[in-house]
Design an enzyme around this catalytic site. Structure first.
Site, PDB file in Angstrom:
ATOM      1  N   TYR A 172       0.867  -1.177   0.000  1.00 41.09           N
ATOM      2  CA  TYR A 172       0.000   0.000   0.000  1.00 41.09           C
ATOM      3  C   TYR A 172       0.907   1.231   0.000  1.00 41.09           C
ATOM      4  O   TYR A 172       1.970   1.211   0.611  1.00 41.09           O
ATOM      5  CB  TYR A 172      -0.867   0.030   1.254  1.00 41.09           C
ATOM      6  CG  TYR A 172      -1.699  -1.207   1.468  1.00 41.09           C
ATOM      7  CD1 TYR A 172      -2.868  -1.410   0.748  1.00 41.09           C
ATOM      8  CD2 TYR A 172      -1.313  -2.176   2.387  1.00 41.09           C
ATOM      9  CE1 TYR A 172      -3.642  -2.546   0.948  1.00 41.09           C
ATOM     10  CE2 TYR A 172      -2.085  -3.317   2.593  1.00 41.09           C
ATOM     11  CZ  TYR A 172      -3.243  -3.496   1.879  1.00 41.09           C
ATOM     12  OH  TYR A 172      -3.994  -4.604   2.077  1.00 41.09           O
TER      13      TYR A 172
ATOM     14  N   CYS B 111       0.200 -20.286  10.497  1.00 40.06           N
ATOM     15  CA  CYS B 111       0.994 -19.111  10.117  1.00 40.06           C
ATOM     16  C   CYS B 111       1.080 -18.935   8.602  1.00 40.06           C
ATOM     17  O   CYS B 111       1.417 -19.856   7.869  1.00 40.06           O
ATOM     18  CB  CYS B 111       2.394 -19.220  10.697  1.00 40.06           C
ATOM     19  SG  CYS B 111       3.426 -17.806  10.254  1.00 40.06           S
TER      20      CYS B 111
ATOM     21  N   CYS C 195       9.817 -17.016  16.661  1.00 37.41           N
ATOM     22  CA  CYS C 195       8.600 -16.770  17.444  1.00 37.41           C
ATOM     23  C   CYS C 195       8.599 -17.700  18.643  1.00 37.41           C
ATOM     24  O   CYS C 195       9.136 -18.797  18.555  1.00 37.41           O
ATOM     25  CB  CYS C 195       7.336 -17.065  16.635  1.00 37.41           C
ATOM     26  SG  CYS C 195       7.250 -16.229  15.056  1.00 37.41           S
TER      27      CYS C 195
ATOM     28  N   ASP D  13      -5.455 -17.454   5.351  1.00 39.18           N
ATOM     29  CA  ASP D  13      -4.872 -17.410   4.006  1.00 39.18           C
ATOM     30  C   ASP D  13      -4.670 -18.832   3.465  1.00 39.18           C
ATOM     31  O   ASP D  13      -4.405 -19.745   4.235  1.00 39.18           O
ATOM     32  CB  ASP D  13      -3.513 -16.694   4.047  1.00 39.18           C
ATOM     33  CG  ASP D  13      -3.652 -15.217   4.385  1.00 39.18           C
ATOM     34  OD1 ASP D  13      -4.626 -14.601   3.906  1.00 39.18           O
ATOM     35  OD2 ASP D  13      -2.806 -14.689   5.126  1.00 39.18           O
TER      36      ASP D  13
ATOM     37  N   CYS E  52       2.739 -20.926  15.187  1.00 46.36           N
ATOM     38  CA  CYS E  52       1.303 -21.148  15.020  1.00 46.36           C
ATOM     39  C   CYS E  52       1.103 -22.010  13.777  1.00 46.36           C
ATOM     40  O   CYS E  52       1.637 -21.687  12.720  1.00 46.36           O
ATOM     41  CB  CYS E  52       0.583 -19.818  14.866  1.00 46.36           C
ATOM     42  SG  CYS E  52       1.135 -18.592  16.075  1.00 46.36           S
TER      43      CYS E  52
ATOM     44  N   ARG F 170       3.258 -17.050   7.176  1.00 50.65           N
ATOM     45  CA  ARG F 170       4.675 -16.940   6.784  1.00 50.65           C
ATOM     46  C   ARG F 170       5.441 -18.197   7.135  1.00 50.65           C
ATOM     47  O   ARG F 170       6.632 -18.148   7.412  1.00 50.65           O
ATOM     48  CB  ARG F 170       5.307 -15.734   7.461  1.00 50.65           C
ATOM     49  CG  ARG F 170       4.572 -14.475   7.106  1.00 50.65           C
ATOM     50  CD  ARG F 170       5.471 -13.260   7.063  1.00 50.65           C
ATOM     51  NE  ARG F 170       4.641 -12.118   6.743  1.00 50.65           N
ATOM     52  CZ  ARG F 170       4.161 -11.278   7.658  1.00 50.65           C
ATOM     53  NH1 ARG F 170       4.485 -11.410   8.920  1.00 50.65           N
ATOM     54  NH2 ARG F 170       3.378 -10.291   7.281  1.00 50.65           N
TER      55      ARG F 170
HETATM   56  C1  LIG Z   1      -1.913  -6.132   6.256  1.00 48.14           C
HETATM   57  C2  LIG Z   1      -0.830  -5.373   5.713  1.00 48.14           C
HETATM   58  C3  LIG Z   1      -0.657  -4.023   6.052  1.00 48.14           C
HETATM   59  C4  LIG Z   1      -1.550  -3.301   7.038  1.00 48.14           C
HETATM   60  O1  LIG Z   1      -2.858  -3.245   6.630  1.00 48.14           O
HETATM   61  P1  LIG Z   1      -3.956  -2.472   7.487  1.00 48.14           P
HETATM   62  O2  LIG Z   1      -5.237  -2.801   6.809  1.00 48.14           O
HETATM   63  O3  LIG Z   1      -3.612  -1.022   7.452  1.00 48.14           O
HETATM   64  O4  LIG Z   1      -3.888  -3.004   8.876  1.00 48.14           O
HETATM   65  C5  LIG Z   1       0.369  -3.334   5.457  1.00 48.14           C
HETATM   66  N1  LIG Z   1       1.195  -3.928   4.558  1.00 48.14           N
HETATM   67  C6  LIG Z   1       1.058  -5.213   4.217  1.00 48.14           C
HETATM   68  C7  LIG Z   1       2.002  -5.790   3.230  1.00 48.14           C
HETATM   69  C8  LIG Z   1       0.047  -5.983   4.794  1.00 48.14           C
HETATM   70  O5  LIG Z   1      -0.078  -7.273   4.464  1.00 48.14           O
HETATM   71  S1  SF4 Z   2       1.401 -16.307  13.177  1.00 49.65           S
HETATM   72 FE1  SF4 Z   2       3.462 -16.885  12.377  1.00 49.65          FE
HETATM   73  S2  SF4 Z   2       4.702 -15.040  12.590  1.00 49.65           S
HETATM   74 FE2  SF4 Z   2       2.907 -14.772  13.908  1.00 49.65          FE
HETATM   75  S3  SF4 Z   2       3.537 -15.542  15.930  1.00 49.65           S
HETATM   76 FE3  SF4 Z   2       2.563 -17.241  14.881  1.00 49.65          FE
HETATM   77  S4  SF4 Z   2       4.250 -18.327  13.880  1.00 49.65           S
HETATM   78 FE4  SF4 Z   2       5.034 -16.303  14.425  1.00 49.65          FE
END
Ligand SMILES: *Cc1c(COP(=O)(O)O)cnc(C)c1O
Ligand code: SF4
Length: 379
Positions: free
Chosen positions: A119, A138, A131, A299, A135, A140
């Site tokens: 954005y 997650c 972490c 996701d 989770c 990521r």
């Molecule tokens: C989710 C996210 C944000 C923050 O989004 P908000 O809707 O403002 O909370 C910013 N950058 C990235 C890449 C995101 O995934």
């Molecule tokens: S969601 Fe992923 S990045 Fe966030 S605390 Fe859990 S393991 Fe760590």
């Protein structure tokens, strides 16, 4: 009502750690050092199901597990919401054709390593891939848990340079992994560097530590960060079982130290896809001055097919909350569009029909009411 700051009750510990002195138990470094990370250890602590044991073995390379003694102490049987978020399960090997390794295309929107810029006014900085608890849902997980993939000092310096060179960025999310895995000194250094950039208006710390390692929220950390306000905290409570005296203390300390705290809950099948669970959670969060910010649709990352809910489940939860719970306790429902489309919000449909300027709405109780709309101004 009890004040969580003086409430005597603490989360009962798993018997394994009953004899650990309080001083160690409440030391976040002790909790990190004593995380449970191997099948052999976990087997000695929890009566694992065959599906869990198989899941641990199957996922050992792709996405290992780690659990703090504190968080493990909250877990009960195999269906327990805490256990299902932390202990691998063989269902993580279920795949769907639309699974993605990087569902939000964060790598594509990464002008420099360690930073996503999707954005115009916001950037997301990855400061560690460690972490307290990994989770199972997650997004990521392609990176998290792999210490070697964490950006080093040089990479982070380049990311900070990018923010400095891009004055359109007003809001920097400090994320990871969990930024609170860093030492106080390192974290403060990063925050101070960001604050030295005049175009950066607000900072956000994205951390699950209040949930998985509330002992991390120490007075010393908060004192060190305080000079760099405004700092928002985005945390990630998913279930009332996580709402302990320790977690309440962490949230109250944050609020007392001037942090604006919000919660991003991820909808998870069989864990929190139930309006009553969300209502209980959100009411508790508000009492700790933590504002429910987002309910996130899970996701489509590989390994989470069994945890994903129909999008409609989230809409129904919002529908149930609206009118029943303080508006402060009704978050936005968000789908982060695969492929890097960004976040979109969904709301329950309230407009039933339009009859000319008459708009007929259905309220939270299912009754219809009419609002007569103003005509459009003549151009
Ligand atoms: C989710 C996210 C944000 C923050 O989004 P908000 O809707 O403002 O909370 C910013 N950058 C990235 C890449 C995101 O995934
Ligand atoms: S969601 Fe992923 S990045 Fe966030 S605390 Fe859990 S393991 Fe760590």
């Amino acid at each position: 009502m009890t004040d969580p700051r003086t409430a005597p009750e603490h989360t009962p510990r798993h018997p394994r750690w009953a004899a650990i002195p309080d001083e160690q138990w409440s030391d976040w470094r002790w909790q990190m050092r004593n995380r449970v990370t191997t099948l052999a250890e976990l087997e000695g602590l929890v009566d694992l199901s065959a599906d869990e044991r198989a899941g641990i073995l199957a996922r050992a390379d792709a996405f290992p597990f780690a659990i703090t003694p504190y968080y493990l102490s909250l877990a009960q049987g195999p269906r327990c919401p805490v256990r299902r978020q932390a202990v691998p399960h063989i269902d993580e090997t279920i795949t769907t054709p639309w699974d993605l390794a990087d569902p939000l295309a964060e790598e594509e929107h990464s002008p420099v390593p360690g930073l996503s810029h999707r954005y115009p006014d916001r950037a997301l900085l990855y400061v560690t891939h460690n972490c307290p608890v990994y989770c199972r849902h997650c997004t990521r997980q392609r990176k998290v848990g792999d210490a070697t993939s964490s950006p080093d000092r040089a990479a982070l310096a380049l990311a900070l340079d990018y923010v400095r060179r891009t004055p359109a960025i007003k809001d920097v999310l400090i994320s990871g992994g969990d930024p609170l895995s860093l030492s106080d000194a390192r974290l403060v250094e990063i925050v101070a560097d960001l604050r030295s950039i005049p175009s950066v208006e607000i900072l956000r710390l994205c951390t699950r530590n209040p949930v998985t390692l509330p002992q991390r929220i120490t007075p010393a950390l908060l004192e060190a960060l305080r000079p760099f306000h405004p700092i928002f905290v985005n945390t990630h409570f998913n279930h009332p079982r996580e709402c302990t005296a320790e977690a309440a203390l962490a949230l109250n300390r944050l609020a007392d130290a001037g942090f604006a705290v919000g919660n991003q809950m991820v909808l998870l099948r069989g864990i929190n896809d139930d309006p009553e669970v969300v209502e209980t959670l959100n009411r508790w969060l508000l009492r700790q001055r933590c504002r429910p910010y987002y309910i996130l649709q899970c996701d489509p990352v590989g390994g989470t097919a069994h945890l994903r809910t129909p999008v409609q489940a989230g809409v129904e939860i919002l529908d149930a909350l609206r009118g029943r719970v303080s508006g402060l306790g009704v978050p936005q429902l968000v789908v982060d569009l695969p492929g890097g489309g960004g976040k979109v919000t969904l709301v329950p449909e309230r407009l039933v029909r339009r009859e000319g300027t008459r708009m007929v709405f259905r309220n939270g109780e299912g009754r219809e009411f009419t609002y007569v709309d103003s005509p459009l101004p003549e151009s």
